[in-house]
Design a protein around this motif. Sequence first.
Motif, PDB file in Angstrom:
ATOM      1  N   ILE A  57       0.205  -5.116 -10.611  1.00 35.90           N
ATOM      2  CA  ILE A  57      -0.187  -6.525 -10.625  1.00 35.90           C
ATOM      3  C   ILE A  57       0.789  -7.319  -9.764  1.00 35.90           C
ATOM      4  O   ILE A  57       1.965  -6.955  -9.641  1.00 35.90           O
ATOM      5  N   ALA A  58       0.299  -8.367  -9.129  1.00 34.26           N
ATOM      6  CA  ALA A  58       1.135  -9.226  -8.286  1.00 34.26           C
ATOM      7  C   ALA A  58       0.474 -10.593  -8.188  1.00 34.26           C
ATOM      8  O   ALA A  58      -0.686 -10.772  -8.578  1.00 34.26           O
ATOM      9  N   ASP A  64       5.985 -10.888  -6.235  1.00 34.45           N
ATOM     10  CA  ASP A  64       6.432 -10.364  -7.524  1.00 34.45           C
ATOM     11  C   ASP A  64       5.594  -9.170  -7.984  1.00 34.45           C
ATOM     12  O   ASP A  64       5.078  -9.152  -9.101  1.00 34.45           O
ATOM     13  N   PRO A  65       5.461  -8.129  -7.161  1.00 33.84           N
ATOM     14  CA  PRO A  65       4.676  -6.956  -7.584  1.00 33.84           C
ATOM     15  C   PRO A  65       5.399  -6.185  -8.682  1.00 33.84           C
ATOM     16  O   PRO A  65       6.630  -6.101  -8.692  1.00 33.84           O
ATOM     17  N   ARG A  66       4.628  -5.629  -9.613  1.00 39.44           N
ATOM     18  CA  ARG A  66       5.206  -4.812 -10.678  1.00 39.44           C
ATOM     19  C   ARG A  66       4.128  -3.864 -11.188  1.00 39.44           C
ATOM     20  O   ARG A  66       2.940  -4.087 -10.979  1.00 39.44           O
ATOM     21  N   GLY A  67       4.588  -2.822 -11.870  1.00 38.49           N
ATOM     22  CA  GLY A  67       3.662  -1.823 -12.382  1.00 38.49           C
ATOM     23  C   GLY A  67       4.207  -0.433 -12.154  1.00 38.49           C
ATOM     24  O   GLY A  67       5.404  -0.237 -11.915  1.00 38.49           O
ATOM     25  N   HIS A  68       3.304   0.558 -12.233  1.00 39.04           N
ATOM     26  CA  HIS A  68       3.727   1.948 -12.105  1.00 39.04           C
ATOM     27  C   HIS A  68       2.676   2.742 -11.332  1.00 39.04           C
ATOM     28  O   HIS A  68       1.477   2.490 -11.452  1.00 39.04           O
ATOM     29  N   LEU A  69       3.164   3.700 -10.550  1.00 37.24           N
ATOM     30  CA  LEU A  69       2.315   4.551  -9.716  1.00 37.24           C
ATOM     31  C   LEU A  69       2.705   6.004  -9.937  1.00 37.24           C
ATOM     32  O   LEU A  69       3.885   6.352  -9.851  1.00 37.24           O
ATOM     33  N   ASP A  79       4.121  13.869  -4.158  1.00 40.85           N
ATOM     34  CA  ASP A  79       4.211  13.870  -5.613  1.00 40.85           C
ATOM     35  C   ASP A  79       5.247  12.827  -6.026  1.00 40.85           C
ATOM     36  O   ASP A  79       6.443  13.010  -5.800  1.00 40.85           O
ATOM     37  N   VAL A  80       4.797  11.701  -6.627  1.00 39.77           N
ATOM     38  CA  VAL A  80       5.717  10.638  -7.011  1.00 39.77           C
ATOM     39  C   VAL A  80       5.397  10.123  -8.406  1.00 39.77           C
ATOM     40  O   VAL A  80       4.268  10.219  -8.884  1.00 39.77           O
ATOM     41  N   ASP A  81       6.410   9.590  -9.070  1.00 41.91           N
ATOM     42  CA  ASP A  81       6.280   8.927 -10.368  1.00 41.91           C
ATOM     43  C   ASP A  81       7.261   7.774 -10.295  1.00 41.91           C
ATOM     44  O   ASP A  81       8.459   7.953 -10.480  1.00 41.91           O
ATOM     45  N   THR A  82       6.782   6.565 -10.003  1.00 39.53           N
ATOM     46  CA  THR A  82       7.650   5.515  -9.500  1.00 39.53           C
ATOM     47  C   THR A  82       7.174   4.120  -9.891  1.00 39.53           C
ATOM     48  O   THR A  82       5.972   3.898 -10.067  1.00 39.53           O
ATOM     49  N   PRO A  83       8.084   3.163  -9.982  1.00 38.53           N
ATOM     50  CA  PRO A  83       7.660   1.769 -10.100  1.00 38.53           C
ATOM     51  C   PRO A  83       6.930   1.327  -8.833  1.00 38.53           C
ATOM     52  O   PRO A  83       7.144   1.878  -7.751  1.00 38.53           O
ATOM     53  N   VAL A  84       6.059   0.343  -8.988  1.00 38.34           N
ATOM     54  CA  VAL A  84       5.374  -0.256  -7.841  1.00 38.34           C
ATOM     55  C   VAL A  84       6.272  -1.332  -7.242  1.00 38.34           C
ATOM     56  O   VAL A  84       6.779  -2.188  -7.957  1.00 38.34           O
ATOM     57  N   GLU A  85       6.467  -1.269  -5.924  1.00 41.10           N
ATOM     58  CA  GLU A  85       7.324  -2.255  -5.264  1.00 41.10           C
ATOM     59  C   GLU A  85       6.593  -3.074  -4.209  1.00 41.10           C
ATOM     60  O   GLU A  85       7.189  -3.956  -3.591  1.00 41.10           O
ATOM     61  N   CYS A  86       5.297  -2.794  -3.987  1.00 38.48           N
ATOM     62  CA  CYS A  86       4.484  -3.681  -3.157  1.00 38.48           C
ATOM     63  C   CYS A  86       3.032  -3.517  -3.547  1.00 38.48           C
ATOM     64  O   CYS A  86       2.605  -2.465  -4.009  1.00 38.48           O
ATOM     65  N   LEU A  87       2.267  -4.600  -3.390  1.00 36.45           N
ATOM     66  CA  LEU A  87       0.831  -4.589  -3.674  1.00 36.45           C
ATOM     67  C   LEU A  87       0.139  -5.557  -2.727  1.00 36.45           C
ATOM     68  O   LEU A  87       0.536  -6.717  -2.613  1.00 36.45           O
ATOM     69  N   VAL A  88      -0.884  -5.045  -2.037  1.00 37.01           N
ATOM     70  CA  VAL A  88      -1.718  -5.875  -1.168  1.00 37.01           C
ATOM     71  C   VAL A  88      -3.167  -5.636  -1.564  1.00 37.01           C
ATOM     72  O   VAL A  88      -3.606  -4.489  -1.675  1.00 37.01           O
ATOM     73  N   VAL A  89      -3.916  -6.709  -1.819  1.00 37.35           N
ATOM     74  CA  VAL A  89      -5.323  -6.620  -2.196  1.00 37.35           C
ATOM     75  C   VAL A  89      -6.147  -7.489  -1.252  1.00 37.35           C
ATOM     76  O   VAL A  89      -5.819  -8.657  -1.034  1.00 37.35           O
ATOM     77  N   VAL A  90      -7.201  -6.914  -0.691  1.00 36.63           N
ATOM     78  CA  VAL A  90      -8.142  -7.634   0.169  1.00 36.63           C
ATOM     79  C   VAL A  90      -9.550  -7.266  -0.272  1.00 36.63           C
ATOM     80  O   VAL A  90      -9.991  -6.125  -0.076  1.00 36.63           O
ATOM     81  N   ASP A  91     -10.234  -8.214  -0.908  1.00 32.37           N
ATOM     82  CA  ASP A  91     -11.578  -7.955  -1.437  1.00 32.37           C
ATOM     83  C   ASP A  91     -11.531  -6.768  -2.414  1.00 32.37           C
ATOM     84  O   ASP A  91     -10.850  -6.831  -3.411  1.00 32.37           O
ATOM     85  N   ASN A  92     -12.229  -5.667  -2.095  1.00 32.58           N
ATOM     86  CA  ASN A  92     -12.258  -4.511  -2.991  1.00 32.58           C
ATOM     87  C   ASN A  92     -11.290  -3.415  -2.563  1.00 32.58           C
ATOM     88  O   ASN A  92     -11.347  -2.293  -3.059  1.00 32.58           O
TER      89      ASN A  92
END
Length: 206
Positions: A57-58, A64-69, A79-92
Amino acid sequence: MKRGVTAPKALLFGLVLYAPSASAIQSDNPNPSMDFMVGAGEFGAAITGERFSVGAIAGPLGEDPRGHLRVTFPDPTFDVDTPVECLVVVDNLAAAGSEVLENAGGAVQRLVLLVEDNGKAGDPLPDRALPVRLSITVENPPAQAFCTAALGLIAGAEPIDHGNVTVHDGQPTSADVLGAAPLPELGAGTWRAELPDGTVMTVEVP
């Protein structure tokens, strides 16, 4: 991508339970203008051991992106198990980026999960997804630049099986725009993109 026998459905159900639900993301989202992506699935038809779960979510401008991936691949470089440090959303369409995975030899590298939300599970057009490893030879590149650059590779995404992704593109209010910090510059340098099928691409940013 490697092809094989589909993973047991019970494992996929566990992944779905692991990822935060859309309702949980929304309940943590008092401002409906915020961006989010949430879901889990397998990459492509009949792929063994290649799965993801994400809850990110951001703000409507990606702030202020946050979450988990979590991305699970036989190839350990994907192969990753990590906090989210960026998020970009455009339409769908959405891109969620990992923490820094490597910072050596002048190149900073992150893994970015790309998704395309095409409706609910079982709809005729399936959701699509693709993990991409991106690196750039720029000192201290902003995290958001990785998600912005990666989104241009969404055409290479593959249908997901036994899962679903929900993407919400929050529309910023005038207050959001006025109070926002300047968007990060991509920065001059050489972007290097690695895809799971072994494809490597480079893009020069002047």
